[in-house]
Scaffold this active site. Sequence first.
Site, short mmCIF file in Angstrom:
data_model
loop_
_atom_site.label_atom_id
_atom_site.label_comp_id
_atom_site.label_asym_id
_atom_site.label_seq_id
_atom_site.Cartn_x
_atom_site.Cartn_y
_atom_site.Cartn_z
N ASP A 69 71.31 62.72 13.35
CA ASP A 69 71.71 61.68 14.29
C ASP A 69 70.63 60.61 14.34
OD1 ASP A 69 73.20 60.61 16.52
OD2 ASP A 69 71.57 61.33 17.77
N THR A 102 74.79 55.36 15.33
CA THR A 102 73.39 55.01 15.54
C THR A 102 72.64 54.83 14.23
OG1 THR A 102 73.02 57.37 15.80
CG2 THR A 102 73.17 56.08 17.78
N THR A 103 73.08 55.53 13.18
CA THR A 103 72.41 55.38 11.88
C THR A 103 72.84 54.06 11.25
OG1 THR A 103 72.74 57.75 11.68
CG2 THR A 103 71.87 56.62 9.77
N ASP A 400 78.36 63.10 20.26
CA ASP A 400 78.92 61.95 19.54
C ASP A 400 80.44 61.98 19.58
OD1 ASP A 400 76.37 61.28 19.01
OD2 ASP A 400 76.58 61.12 16.84
#
Length: 535
Positions: A69, A102-103, A400
């Site tokens: 994550d 988020t990546t 997530d």
Amino acid sequence: MALAFDEFGRPFIIIREQEQKSRLRGLDAQKTNISAGKAVARILRTSLGPKGMDKILQSPDGDVTITNDGATILEQMDVDNQIAKLMVELSRSQDYEIGDGTTGVVVMAGALLEQAEKLLERGIHPIRIAEGYELASRIAFEHLERISHKFEFDGTNIEDLIQTCMTTLSSKIVNRCKRSMAEIAVKAVLAVADLERKDVNLDLIKVEGKVGGKLEDTELIYGILVDKDMSHPQMPKQIEDAKIAILTCPFEPPKPKTKHKVDIDSVEKFQTLREQEQKYFDDMVKKCKDVGATLVICQWGFDDEANHLLMHRNLPAVRWVGGVELELIAIATGGRIVPRFQELTPEKLGKAGLVREKAFGTTKDRMIYIEHCANSRAVTIFIRGGNKMMIEETKRSLHDALCVARNLIRNNSIVYGGGSAEISCSLAVEAAADKYPGVEQYAIRAFADALDAIPMALAENSGLQPIETLSAVKSQQIKENNPCCGIDCNDVGTNDMREQNVFETLIGKQQQILLSTQVVKMILKIDDVISPSEY
């Protein structure tokens, strides 16, 4: 560095202790900042997509985290550089607002910085680049609206929600049982969702984990799970149609607040004191019995004597339950939290269809399940797994998925994943660039190139030829005018993401583009870095 001379030719200093400060200015500062941002993006680039790698992070006190994550990796990485900290903030804000992607947002920002560096070398002013990026991000934002699809869902038809959650989970460590995980996440969100207000309170979903068992044993409990056991080993392990008294007052005689000393000089006095105490306990237990409670849940401990009395009076009890859990139990059972024994009334009792204690494996671990509650507005996801790291990572993955389900309830538009949305935006931005005269046109084209970084990274991580794959998909999108063509990461044999059921939320994608553009603009506007030197 900052010496100036007065009219008599004497030097005076403008910046204090300047020999102890290092300073970068102009293009050097921008280059340094850009390379710091790119370095952070490069770390995360390999963990993008379903075939992305995981990172192991060791904290200073020896705790090991294994995660995929983006937000977690950057949080734990303990970054020192100021610009790299901006990237950490960037992924954190994506995590807070959307919970997923988020990546991708950091990879996107890294690609924009890389393109900006090329333009700076050609001598284009950073502000013009920033303006061009702003225009391009607006074009991409509107284009995403156009290619998005709305899908309808209700309490019964949740397949699309599950498919979108499966897309999120496919890049995580739990992808071998992503179907069941996605179903759990969607059902949990729908159980606590307020569909009229389109709002979901994720605090009502409690995620518990216990080492042992296997990942497939993860379950959704329509009720609350408390990591405690009955206070006396001989109390009943299962109570049906329980009426629960939820207490925040201790089960022991009141202690005077002042310092006190009791002088006992004869056996009779001791006897009366003891009888007094016992009567006090008796009254307490009787009070609970009279109200009709069949289970007592207490925030504090009991004396052994109270425990023994409860056992004799057939009143099962659980002690040392945390405040948050008490609140959730109160929400789920429709009970009220009672701070004083005098206030116990039958109306304040919570109701649950079944309260049972369950033991796990050969360890002495026991947990109490409170199920079939009057108000099932609080649910628990109970995760099992081989080791602690697995459970922690599964919690993050499920977080997530829960966020994605929540976003879809708030705004039910989706775009197609697998890099197809980025490729489509890239083509749209490229086409729109011709309408802008002036230097901004270069920046808009650069933005289009940067959008290709995500599909490129997806292809690279999947072991495909990145440039070849990307250009093939791009030409297919142009030929068929089909914004659903993406990178075939799982080697299914089709590039159409509609057939592969790879969906992403529209607001997640839009947020990615807006946030990464904002951060890049901010980094480009910095032209002077004054920092205290190392020694």
